[in-house]
Design a protein around this motif. Sequence first.
Motif, short mmCIF file in Angstrom:
data_model
loop_
_atom_site.label_atom_id
_atom_site.label_comp_id
_atom_site.label_asym_id
_atom_site.label_seq_id
_atom_site.Cartn_x
_atom_site.Cartn_y
_atom_site.Cartn_z
N ASP A 100 0.61 -1.19 0.07
CA ASP A 100 -0.14 -0.10 -0.08
C ASP A 100 0.86 1.38 -0.20
OD1 ASP A 100 -2.23 1.74 -0.08
OD2 ASP A 100 -2.59 1.49 2.09
N GLU A 101 1.53 1.57 -1.15
CA GLU A 101 2.18 2.77 -1.19
C GLU A 101 1.87 3.53 -2.53
OE1 GLU A 101 6.21 2.46 -0.65
OE2 GLU A 101 6.24 0.73 0.53
N GLU A 102 2.44 4.64 -2.69
CA GLU A 102 1.95 5.60 -3.97
C GLU A 102 3.04 5.01 -5.00
OE1 GLU A 102 0.76 7.24 -6.80
OE2 GLU A 102 0.00 7.81 -4.94
N ILE A 103 2.78 4.25 -5.92
CA ILE A 103 3.57 3.43 -6.74
C ILE A 103 4.42 4.30 -7.64
CG2 ILE A 103 3.49 1.79 -8.79
CD1 ILE A 103 0.73 0.77 -7.61
N ARG A 104 3.77 5.27 -8.28
CA ARG A 104 4.49 6.17 -9.25
C ARG A 104 5.66 6.96 -8.52
NH1 ARG A 104 2.21 6.39 -13.99
NH2 ARG A 104 3.02 8.26 -14.63
N HIS A 105 5.97 7.00 -7.18
CA HIS A 105 6.72 7.75 -6.51
C HIS A 105 7.90 6.79 -6.20
CE1 HIS A 105 4.04 11.00 -4.89
NE2 HIS A 105 4.32 11.05 -6.01
N LEU A 106 7.82 5.33 -6.47
CA LEU A 106 8.80 4.41 -6.09
C LEU A 106 9.70 4.34 -7.26
CD1 LEU A 106 6.66 1.68 -4.33
CD2 LEU A 106 8.16 3.21 -3.27
N LYS A 127 11.12 -0.99 -5.46
CA LYS A 127 10.22 -2.00 -5.84
C LYS A 127 10.79 -3.17 -5.66
CE LYS A 127 8.32 0.24 -9.38
NZ LYS A 127 7.17 0.13 -10.48
N VAL A 128 11.91 -3.51 -6.35
CA VAL A 128 12.47 -4.81 -6.54
C VAL A 128 12.92 -5.23 -5.04
CG1 VAL A 128 14.54 -5.93 -7.50
CG2 VAL A 128 13.15 -4.49 -8.81
N CYS A 129 13.38 -4.37 -4.32
CA CYS A 129 13.93 -4.63 -2.88
C CYS A 129 12.52 -4.58 -1.91
CB CYS A 129 14.90 -3.83 -2.39
SG CYS A 129 16.70 -3.97 -3.37
N LYS A 140 12.39 -1.77 4.55
CA LYS A 140 11.63 -0.99 5.35
C LYS A 140 10.89 -0.06 4.30
CE LYS A 140 11.75 2.21 9.42
NZ LYS A 140 12.26 2.99 10.18
N GLU A 141 9.69 0.22 4.49
CA GLU A 141 8.77 0.96 3.82
C GLU A 141 9.44 2.47 3.56
OE1 GLU A 141 4.78 1.43 5.33
OE2 GLU A 141 4.33 -0.77 4.57
N THR A 142 9.31 3.04 2.41
CA THR A 142 9.48 4.37 2.10
C THR A 142 8.88 5.41 2.87
OG1 THR A 142 8.60 4.61 0.12
CG2 THR A 142 10.76 3.26 0.06
N ASN A 143 9.15 6.75 2.57
CA ASN A 143 8.52 7.80 2.98
C ASN A 143 7.47 8.11 1.99
OD1 ASN A 143 10.14 8.16 5.47
ND2 ASN A 143 11.83 9.36 4.04
N HIS A 144 7.18 7.32 0.89
CA HIS A 144 6.23 7.71 -0.01
C HIS A 144 4.89 6.74 0.36
CE1 HIS A 144 9.43 9.39 -2.38
NE2 HIS A 144 10.01 8.30 -2.56
N SER A 145 4.95 6.38 1.24
CA SER A 145 3.66 5.24 1.65
C SER A 145 2.42 6.25 1.96
CB SER A 145 4.00 4.57 3.04
OG SER A 145 5.04 3.73 2.90
N LYS A 146 1.61 5.65 1.27
CA LYS A 146 0.25 6.40 1.33
C LYS A 146 -1.02 5.44 0.62
CE LYS A 146 -0.32 9.82 -2.11
NZ LYS A 146 -0.45 11.34 -2.16
N SER A 147 -1.96 5.72 0.94
CA SER A 147 -2.96 4.68 0.21
C SER A 147 -3.31 5.12 -1.07
CB SER A 147 -4.43 4.73 1.10
OG SER A 147 -5.65 4.24 0.57
N ILE A 148 -3.53 4.15 -2.21
CA ILE A 148 -3.56 4.48 -3.40
C ILE A 148 -5.15 4.09 -3.58
CG2 ILE A 148 -1.31 4.11 -3.99
CD1 ILE A 148 -1.67 1.47 -5.03
#
Length: 212
Positions: free
Chosen positions: A187-193, A198-200, A204-212
């Motif tokens: 559950d992350e903002e895909i386009r910011h990754l 994404k491969v790893c 730990k979750e990145t700072n871009h996490s948010k509901s999409i």
Amino acid sequence: MKKKKLKKSLQKARYIVYKETRHNPTDNAWSFFGGFLGLSTIGILQGLFHTDDNSDILFLIGAFGATSVILFGNPHGPFAQPRNLFLGSLISAVIGVTVYKFFYIESMIWFSPALSVSLAILAMQYTKTLHPPGGAIALIANIGSDEIKSMGYFYVINPILTGIIILFVMAILFNNLSKNRVYPYRDEEIRHLKYGEKVCFWKKETNHSKSI
């Protein structure tokens, strides 16, 4: 009143049909090339290790076609996630081999295939690892060639485990090239990754996490 309800129902049905059948050409292309790449990789390995004596032992079985549909056609769906992919496939393979070993009846050739698929469905439901190709995996253990049947529990390791590992790795490497996909899904903002993020997926979750 009845006409209004009927009209409303027709409008709702029309919307559902449209929503479920609409196409995104770019996403369809990703599905096509992903499926082609995944199965080609398995097929090439099959060719490398193929001999006249072990044509069925290595890698390529029909169930992987369905697995490819799920991994590359709907990578964000629950059936495509690693837990379902691995456990659903392996549980089904073990059940398929076990049922063939203990319940195969030559005069009732329909019995063990039906029992193995039914038990695989039940086991996957109880373990929350439902993976539709698991049904085919259990079935193949009972209706496959004599060579596949003679493999016993080695069938679980190869072709099942080897095949799903290959498809899993290809799904990670290929799906994550798209800005609209992330596999395994989280559950992350895909386009910011970035691709590396994404491969790893285990990091730990990145700072871009948010509901999409």
